[in-house]
Design a protein around this motif. Structure first.
Motif, PDB file in Angstrom:
ATOM      1  N   THR A 126      46.798  28.410  36.994  1.00  0.00           N
ATOM      2  CA  THR A 126      47.746  28.502  38.090  1.00  0.00           C
ATOM      3  C   THR A 126      48.620  29.876  38.026  1.00  0.00           C
ATOM      4  O   THR A 126      48.441  30.386  39.185  1.00  0.00           O
ATOM      5  N   ILE A 127      48.853  30.059  36.880  1.00  0.00           N
ATOM      6  CA  ILE A 127      49.669  31.494  36.909  1.00  0.00           C
ATOM      7  C   ILE A 127      48.619  32.473  37.081  1.00  0.00           C
ATOM      8  O   ILE A 127      49.077  33.563  38.063  1.00  0.00           O
ATOM      9  N   ILE A 128      47.329  32.230  36.660  1.00  0.00           N
ATOM     10  CA  ILE A 128      46.532  33.516  36.849  1.00  0.00           C
ATOM     11  C   ILE A 128      46.164  33.656  38.642  1.00  0.00           C
ATOM     12  O   ILE A 128      45.953  34.681  38.837  1.00  0.00           O
ATOM     13  N   GLN A 131      49.133  34.497  43.777  1.00  0.00           N
ATOM     14  CA  GLN A 131      49.088  35.595  44.788  1.00  0.00           C
ATOM     15  C   GLN A 131      48.002  36.256  44.994  1.00  0.00           C
ATOM     16  O   GLN A 131      47.723  37.539  45.203  1.00  0.00           O
ATOM     17  N   LEU A 132      46.921  35.759  44.103  1.00  0.00           N
ATOM     18  CA  LEU A 132      45.438  36.262  44.363  1.00  0.00           C
ATOM     19  C   LEU A 132      44.609  35.602  45.361  1.00  0.00           C
ATOM     20  O   LEU A 132      44.523  34.507  45.226  1.00  0.00           O
ATOM     21  N   ASN A 133      43.557  36.413  45.712  1.00  0.00           N
ATOM     22  CA  ASN A 133      42.458  35.562  46.647  1.00  0.00           C
ATOM     23  C   ASN A 133      41.808  34.646  45.573  1.00  0.00           C
ATOM     24  O   ASN A 133      41.695  35.147  44.396  1.00  0.00           O
ATOM     25  N   LEU A 134      41.360  33.471  45.975  1.00  0.00           N
ATOM     26  CA  LEU A 134      40.738  32.478  44.986  1.00  0.00           C
ATOM     27  C   LEU A 134      39.534  33.019  44.110  1.00  0.00           C
ATOM     28  O   LEU A 134      39.241  32.771  43.024  1.00  0.00           O
ATOM     29  N   SER A 135      38.801  33.979  44.956  1.00  0.00           N
ATOM     30  CA  SER A 135      37.496  34.535  44.265  1.00  0.00           C
ATOM     31  C   SER A 135      37.978  35.360  43.187  1.00  0.00           C
ATOM     32  O   SER A 135      37.225  35.557  42.113  1.00  0.00           O
ATOM     33  N   PHE A 136      38.816  35.995  43.360  1.00  0.00           N
ATOM     34  CA  PHE A 136      39.354  37.138  42.380  1.00  0.00           C
ATOM     35  C   PHE A 136      39.820  36.281  41.159  1.00  0.00           C
ATOM     36  O   PHE A 136      39.942  36.764  39.724  1.00  0.00           O
ATOM     37  N   ALA A 137      40.646  35.622  41.664  1.00  0.00           N
ATOM     38  CA  ALA A 137      41.318  34.545  40.425  1.00  0.00           C
ATOM     39  C   ALA A 137      40.196  33.919  39.566  1.00  0.00           C
ATOM     40  O   ALA A 137      40.336  33.824  38.360  1.00  0.00           O
ATOM     41  N   GLY A 138      39.205  33.229  40.265  1.00  0.00           N
ATOM     42  CA  GLY A 138      38.110  32.769  39.657  1.00  0.00           C
ATOM     43  C   GLY A 138      37.655  33.742  38.378  1.00  0.00           C
ATOM     44  O   GLY A 138      37.359  33.271  37.553  1.00  0.00           O
TER      45      GLY A 138
END
Length: 308
Positions: A126-128, A131-138
């Motif tokens: 969750t912390i990662i 505020q990021l789009n889900l694809s970059f977070a992934g």
DNA sequence: GGCCAGGCTAGCA
DNA sequence: TGCTAGCATGGC
């Protein structure tokens, strides 16, 4: 070795794994009609594959033999992960009273929330993702797991378990910034891991507390805001009535569903949601999914238009 | 090239 | 107490 757990009524395994396949590409791999990933038990990490068998049960296959205790532990983790204890019938009955919201239901009959196998993993993911789009977070989550997780080989593939809190507590901030995490997120993740190792934060001890008490306790830590606790309540503690009213995705979904010109504010979301209780988590989850599906449709439409 | 992502904190009034 | 710039980078 194999274990089975019965599925509740109104459970669509097919729809439920769709979202996992899309958003957890980094950890979940499909092979031999099963979805495989590494799972950490209290004693060790194992590789586990799941599918729906012909008897309509959840079938779980482990890469290695498990002790009686490990089998029990794995069943408990899987019941939690796949929300197998959740009966959606009362939720659907309630939604039937709101035709606009209900329009999102037929395509999602039996679609359940997929939770994280453990609280620490949920917190860090969750912390990662903040505020990021889900694809970059992934992508970032994938790098983090590959770099610091334990590797296990099975079916000619390598699986990485989610890094242990002890491992992360030992890292330097630079170990995370080289993965393209921001300096601040590196600090949040490592400092929180150290707090857990030092016994200043015990996520599992909050299990029996109310949502409000968990919020109050966790929000005092640097890097954990309201939204992060709300995600932890939904995907970690498995709470059913969580409303992340400030969440950008939920607000976008409501704007789209109601055909509004402007994005609803947090207060307006609370107004929309006043009759969602005690199912706010499910309404939110369905609306998030509605938004992703709609985005996909509009992308295809645009592509078709451009190619003409 | 600019704006937006399933936010949070520190610093300021 | 409430507001907001800054963080950082990929995707569209």
């Amino acid at each position: 070795m194999k274990l089975t757990i019965p599925l509740p009524k109104e459970y669509s395994f097919e729809k439920t794994i769709e979202r996992v396949k899309e958003f957890e590409k980094a950890t979940e791999h499909e092979k031999d009609k099963k979805l495989w990933r590494a799972i950490r038990l209290s004693s060790r990490a194992i590789v586990v594959g799941v599918c729906k068998n012909e008897a309509g049960e959840l079938e779980i296959e482990s890469h290695d033999k498990l002790s009686r205790f490990e089998q029990m532990e794995l069943k408990e983790i899987m019941t939690h992960r796949w929300s197998l204890e959740v009966d959606l019938t009362p939720f659907y009955k309630r939604m039937a009273q709101n035709p606009i919201l209900y329009s999102t239901i037929p395509d999602r009959m039996g679609f359940h929330i997929v939770r994280d196998p453990d609280l620490y993993e949920c917190l860090i993911r969750t912390i990662i993702s903040q505020q990021l789009n889900l694809s970059f977070a992934g992508t970032l989550i994938h790098r983090f797991i590959e770099q610091f997780g334990e590797k296990i080989s099975h079916l000619d593939m390598w699986f990485s378990s989610f890094p242990t809190v002890e491992r992360v507590a030992d890292l330097n901030y630079e170990d995370l910034t080289t993965l393209q995490l921001t300096q601040r997120k590196a600090e949040y993740i490592i400092d929180l891991s150290r707090a857990i190792v030092e016994g200043k934060l015990d996520l599992s001890s909050l299990q029996q507390e109310t949502d409000e008490e968990i919020m109050k306790r966790l929000i005092s830590f640097r890097g954990i805001g309201r939204w992060t606790v709300e995600c932890l309540l939904m995907f970690g503690y498995g709470r059913s009535n969580v409303l992340p009213a400030a969440d950008i995705g939920l607000r976008n979904a409501l704007q789209l569903l109601y055909g509004s010109d402007t994005r609803p504010s947090e207060t307006e979301v609370r107004e929309f949601a006043k009759d969602w209780s005690p199912y706010a988590s499910y309404v939110t989850f369905y609306l998030w999914d509605y938004l992703t599906q709609q985005k996909k449709i509009s992308k295809v439409t645009k592509k078709g238009y451009n190619e003409r």
